[in-house]
Write a protein that holds these residues in place. Sequence first.
Motif, PDB file in Angstrom:
ATOM      1  N   CYS A   1      30.529  21.079   4.507  1.00 54.18           N
ATOM      2  CA  CYS A   1      29.069  21.242   4.423  1.00 54.18           C
ATOM      3  C   CYS A   1      28.715  22.737   4.222  1.00 54.18           C
ATOM      4  O   CYS A   1      27.699  23.039   3.596  1.00 54.18           O
ATOM      5  CB  CYS A   1      28.414  20.729   5.696  1.00 54.18           C
ATOM      6  N   TYR A   2      29.517  23.593   4.759  1.00 48.84           N
ATOM      7  CA  TYR A   2      29.231  25.027   4.645  1.00 48.84           C
ATOM      8  C   TYR A   2      29.662  25.564   3.291  1.00 48.84           C
ATOM      9  O   TYR A   2      29.052  26.480   2.752  1.00 48.84           O
ATOM     10  CB  TYR A   2      29.948  25.795   5.773  1.00 48.84           C
ATOM     11  N   LEU A   3      30.721  24.941   2.745  1.00 53.20           N
ATOM     12  CA  LEU A   3      31.147  25.367   1.411  1.00 53.20           C
ATOM     13  C   LEU A   3      30.263  24.760   0.329  1.00 53.20           C
ATOM     14  O   LEU A   3      29.987  25.387  -0.695  1.00 53.20           O
ATOM     15  CB  LEU A   3      32.601  24.956   1.174  1.00 53.20           C
ATOM     16  N   ASP A   4      29.892  23.480   0.595  1.00 54.22           N
ATOM     17  CA  ASP A   4      29.024  22.766  -0.375  1.00 54.22           C
ATOM     18  C   ASP A   4      29.602  22.842  -1.783  1.00 54.22           C
ATOM     19  O   ASP A   4      28.904  23.144  -2.763  1.00 54.22           O
ATOM     20  CB  ASP A   4      27.603  23.332  -0.330  1.00 54.22           C
ATOM     21  N   SER A   5      30.886  22.586  -1.883  1.00 52.59           N
ATOM     22  CA  SER A   5      31.590  22.677  -3.170  1.00 52.59           C
ATOM     23  C   SER A   5      31.219  21.494  -4.060  1.00 52.59           C
ATOM     24  O   SER A   5      30.721  20.469  -3.596  1.00 52.59           O
ATOM     25  CB  SER A   5      33.089  22.701  -2.915  1.00 52.59           C
ATOM     26  N   PRO A   6      31.518  21.604  -5.339  1.00 52.68           N
ATOM     27  CA  PRO A   6      31.247  20.476  -6.253  1.00 52.68           C
ATOM     28  C   PRO A   6      31.991  19.216  -5.829  1.00 52.68           C
ATOM     29  O   PRO A   6      31.490  18.107  -5.995  1.00 52.68           O
ATOM     30  CB  PRO A   6      31.741  20.989  -7.604  1.00 52.68           C
ATOM     31  N   TRP A   7      33.181  19.378  -5.308  1.00 52.47           N
ATOM     32  CA  TRP A   7      33.952  18.200  -4.892  1.00 52.47           C
ATOM     33  C   TRP A   7      33.325  17.539  -3.659  1.00 52.47           C
ATOM     34  O   TRP A   7      33.357  16.303  -3.517  1.00 52.47           O
ATOM     35  CB  TRP A   7      35.385  18.635  -4.588  1.00 52.47           C
ATOM     36  N   PHE A   8      32.743  18.369  -2.820  1.00 53.78           N
ATOM     37  CA  PHE A   8      32.015  17.823  -1.673  1.00 53.78           C
ATOM     38  C   PHE A   8      30.825  16.991  -2.134  1.00 53.78           C
ATOM     39  O   PHE A   8      30.596  15.876  -1.649  1.00 53.78           O
ATOM     40  CB  PHE A   8      31.556  18.987  -0.776  1.00 53.78           C
ATOM     41  N   ARG A   9      30.110  17.589  -3.075  1.00 50.24           N
ATOM     42  CA  ARG A   9      28.946  16.860  -3.612  1.00 50.24           C
ATOM     43  C   ARG A   9      29.392  15.558  -4.291  1.00 50.24           C
ATOM     44  O   ARG A   9      28.699  14.540  -4.211  1.00 50.24           O
ATOM     45  CB  ARG A   9      28.202  17.758  -4.594  1.00 50.24           C
ATOM     46  N   GLU A  10      30.563  15.565  -4.930  1.00 47.68           N
ATOM     47  CA  GLU A  10      31.046  14.359  -5.592  1.00 47.68           C
ATOM     48  C   GLU A  10      31.359  13.276  -4.561  1.00 47.68           C
ATOM     49  O   GLU A  10      31.050  12.095  -4.758  1.00 47.68           O
ATOM     50  CB  GLU A  10      32.304  14.708  -6.403  1.00 47.68           C
ATOM     51  N   ARG A  11      31.937  13.696  -3.483  1.00 46.54           N
ATOM     52  CA  ARG A  11      32.265  12.742  -2.431  1.00 46.54           C
ATOM     53  C   ARG A  11      31.002  12.190  -1.777  1.00 46.54           C
ATOM     54  O   ARG A  11      30.937  11.001  -1.442  1.00 46.54           O
ATOM     55  CB  ARG A  11      33.164  13.422  -1.386  1.00 46.54           C
ATOM     56  N   VAL A  12      29.987  13.058  -1.618  1.00 51.23           N
ATOM     57  CA  VAL A  12      28.707  12.576  -1.048  1.00 51.23           C
ATOM     58  C   VAL A  12      28.073  11.541  -1.952  1.00 51.23           C
ATOM     59  O   VAL A  12      27.576  10.499  -1.500  1.00 51.23           O
ATOM     60  CB  VAL A  12      27.754  13.781  -0.809  1.00 51.23           C
ATOM     61  N   ARG A  13      28.094  11.803  -3.267  1.00 58.76           N
ATOM     62  CA  ARG A  13      27.495  10.835  -4.208  1.00 58.76           C
ATOM     63  C   ARG A  13      28.258   9.513  -4.182  1.00 58.76           C
ATOM     64  O   ARG A  13      27.659   8.449  -4.352  1.00 58.76           O
ATOM     65  CB  ARG A  13      27.473  11.428  -5.612  1.00 58.76           C
ATOM     66  N   ALA A  14      29.559   9.550  -4.012  1.00 52.66           N
ATOM     67  CA  ALA A  14      30.353   8.314  -3.930  1.00 52.66           C
ATOM     68  C   ALA A  14      29.928   7.494  -2.709  1.00 52.66           C
ATOM     69  O   ALA A  14      29.785   6.263  -2.775  1.00 52.66           O
ATOM     70  CB  ALA A  14      31.834   8.657  -3.877  1.00 52.66           C
ATOM     71  N   HIS A  15      29.721   8.192  -1.588  1.00 46.99           N
ATOM     72  CA  HIS A  15      29.258   7.486  -0.378  1.00 46.99           C
ATOM     73  C   HIS A  15      27.865   6.892  -0.587  1.00 46.99           C
ATOM     74  O   HIS A  15      27.588   5.779  -0.148  1.00 46.99           O
ATOM     75  CB  HIS A  15      29.261   8.468   0.799  1.00 46.99           C
ATOM     76  N   GLU A  16      27.024   7.666  -1.232  1.00 48.24           N
ATOM     77  CA  GLU A  16      25.656   7.181  -1.485  1.00 48.24           C
ATOM     78  C   GLU A  16      25.664   5.951  -2.404  1.00 48.24           C
ATOM     79  O   GLU A  16      24.902   4.995  -2.196  1.00 48.24           O
ATOM     80  CB  GLU A  16      24.830   8.311  -2.105  1.00 48.24           C
ATOM     81  N   ALA A  17      26.533   5.976  -3.429  1.00 47.94           N
ATOM     82  CA  ALA A  17      26.628   4.825  -4.349  1.00 47.94           C
ATOM     83  C   ALA A  17      27.101   3.566  -3.623  1.00 47.94           C
ATOM     84  O   ALA A  17      26.622   2.447  -3.864  1.00 47.94           O
ATOM     85  CB  ALA A  17      27.560   5.169  -5.510  1.00 47.94           C
ATOM     86  N   GLU A  18      28.047   3.748  -2.711  1.00 43.79           N
ATOM     87  CA  GLU A  18      28.555   2.605  -1.949  1.00 43.79           C
ATOM     88  C   GLU A  18      27.470   2.004  -1.071  1.00 43.79           C
ATOM     89  O   GLU A  18      27.326   0.780  -0.977  1.00 43.79           O
ATOM     90  CB  GLU A  18      29.744   3.052  -1.096  1.00 43.79           C
TER      91      GLU A  18
END
Length: 789
Positions: free
Chosen positions: A11-28
């Motif tokens: 959450c502190y890095l807020d990297s693109p890969w983090f955002r990708e993983r968040v979107r995957a959770h949201e899609a599910e």
Amino acid sequence: MGLQPLEFSDCYLDSPWFRERVRAHEAELEKTNKFIKELLKDGKNLIAATKNLSAAQRKFAHSLRDFKFEFIGDAETDDERYLDASLHEFSNFLKNLEEQREILALSVTETLIKPLERFRKEQLGAVKEEKKKFDKETEKNYSLLEKHLNLSAKKKELQLQEADNQVEQNRKHFYELSLEYVCKLQEIQERKKFECVEPVLSFFQGLFTFYHQGYELAKDFNHYKMALQINIQNTRNRFEGTRSEVEELMNKIRRNPQEHKRANHFTMEGYLYVQEKRPAPFGSSWVKHYCMYRKETKKFTMIPFEHRSGGKVGDEELFVLTYCTKRNIDTIDRRFCFDLEASDRPGVPVTMQAFSEEDRKLWMEALDGKEAVSVNFFYIHLYERHNCNGALKLFKLFFSLVGAQLDKIGFTVIKKCISAVETRGINDQGLYRVVGVSSKVQRLLSLLMDAKTCNEVDLENSVDWEVKTITSAMKQYLRSLPEPLMTYELHGEFIVPAKSGSPESRVNAVHFLVHKLPEKNKEMLEILVKHLANVSKHAKRNLMTVANLGVVFGPTLMRPQEETVAAIMDLKFQNIVVEILIENHEKIFKTLPDATFPEPISMSVSPPNAPPRQSRRQGQRIKRPLAVYNLCLELDDGKMLVIISVFAADGLCILSSVGAFISCFICICVNFIHLVNSALNIFPLSPGQSRPSMVSWMNTPSANPAATNTASSTFFFPNPATGSDRTVESIAHRKARAVYPCEAEHSSELSFQIGAIFEDVQFSREPGWLEGTLNGKRGLIPQNYVQFL
């Protein structure tokens, strides 16, 4: 591979890969939301369909409950009552089932729909709100950061420091929101599994409960279902027997309708076309009427009726007949016409048209028309013929056809047949239902009925006689008796308990009636029923249950005196009586009936027409059947002397001689069977009395031709009060109630209405009549018009 976990440090890095993983959770979670939404929709449709099915089932149950079968006759068998009640039972079963279905529909709402809706709104809805905040904070955070980085370095240190503090504070808020959002995403991902599955499990639990309740209902219903299947089978078996009897009666009536005309108090009835004259120039018209005529009162009744106009019945017209005259075709342009004249309209004849010449003859005879055909007695006295071996054989055939009696030979026949059946064929499938070849049956019966050959016939060890031949011969013997084994006199009384009452009361009633049978009848019945009980014990192999044996032997042991559809409809009750005898034979035949048991009373339901009574008027004798009573055969030096005494039903004897033996012998053969049947029906035996066997008839001393006019004096009228179990004293001072109205035809008879009570009722010496006192007057009463009290 599943979703990657969201690390809080990311959450502190807020990297693109983090955002990708968040979107995957949201899609599910979005997919889960759509699934739950669709599941809720299907669940609601299921509830609606369940309610519709329940409504349809309830309507079906309502239809079953409201319907009731009508029956022919005045009563139903127990099996038929159970079939009637089965529709109501089916309705109750469906009603109970639908109550459980309603519980299921409610449980679907409470256990599936509401929990899923709550999870979707409270949990998935909260994640959506968190996502909105997270996206808003992300936009705010990075917008503020860009704006902060664009500040000029030339700004005052105080302003820059204040800007740095604001950015840092905003970043901390963003990180906190990001941490909470990530935590919420992962929480919901784990929660959704049990939050979704648990309501579905509860739904299936309710479904299992519903089906289990249905299983329990079916289990409870199983005993009733098995019993109902037996009721259906019994009713089907009785139907098959009844249908064959009805078809046989229909064919008999089709061949000769007049011979099977129902007896009633009208001398003649049927349709006639009546000429109705109109004023000129309209001429006349012919209108169809249903006409009824009573010869005793000369009352003629006409009722206009037209089938083609919906069966509308017109007004009844009644008049007293004065005379009837045949109309020839030279006086009217129509065939089959005759004129009637009423006493209140002298000189004004009414012209009527019958359907045919034969129909007109019948009407003319009934109305005492001028060309009425009279009925003549025929009588024969045959004597002194040589070389008549062929004729003797025909007479032997006579005796074999009508010689079945409850005598020593008859008991021997039955005992030999029963012994053979129990030795050789007790386990044969369809025993007594499978019939033998007619020619073999007649041959075996003729051998058994002959005293010379009876003992030579070995039924137990001989392969010449099949079991089905033996059983058919046994049934044929019982059917050939002059009167059924359970007698015409008690036929109606045996039927009554089978139509109503509890099983115990039925057994008691049949028990009581069996001991009223003549001793020989009861003895023969006991032998037969004991055998049938033994047959029923082997039902698993021979398939002859008590009900099946009732179907076979009901018509044999209790055949009605008159062949009508109404009598055939009572066959099922005859079967029930036989079933009662078989199931309770030990009690019925081995013990005496209860002395306090009331004598059964016939059903009070009166038919439309009163039964025919024995007429005592000389003018009625020509309309009553003849009866052959005495038959004497003497062989002397090759000569054959045959005397046939022919009686009218009222005892009048006519005997004459005719020399032509060969020309008329065949005529006697053809009519002899019908005449004997009439005699057996007209002169019924009293309890305890048996008919003389053919052997005794043959050995009767030949009559003296000179004494033929006195033959009637030797004629024996059986007294209904005689017998071992019924004495004159036992019926003295009894009371009786009229069940039909009667108009006296002679000064010695009594007139009465329905319900009249007669005192001191006794049997008369005249067959078919009683003597009794009504309103202080003593006179004769038709026996079949009253019931003993």
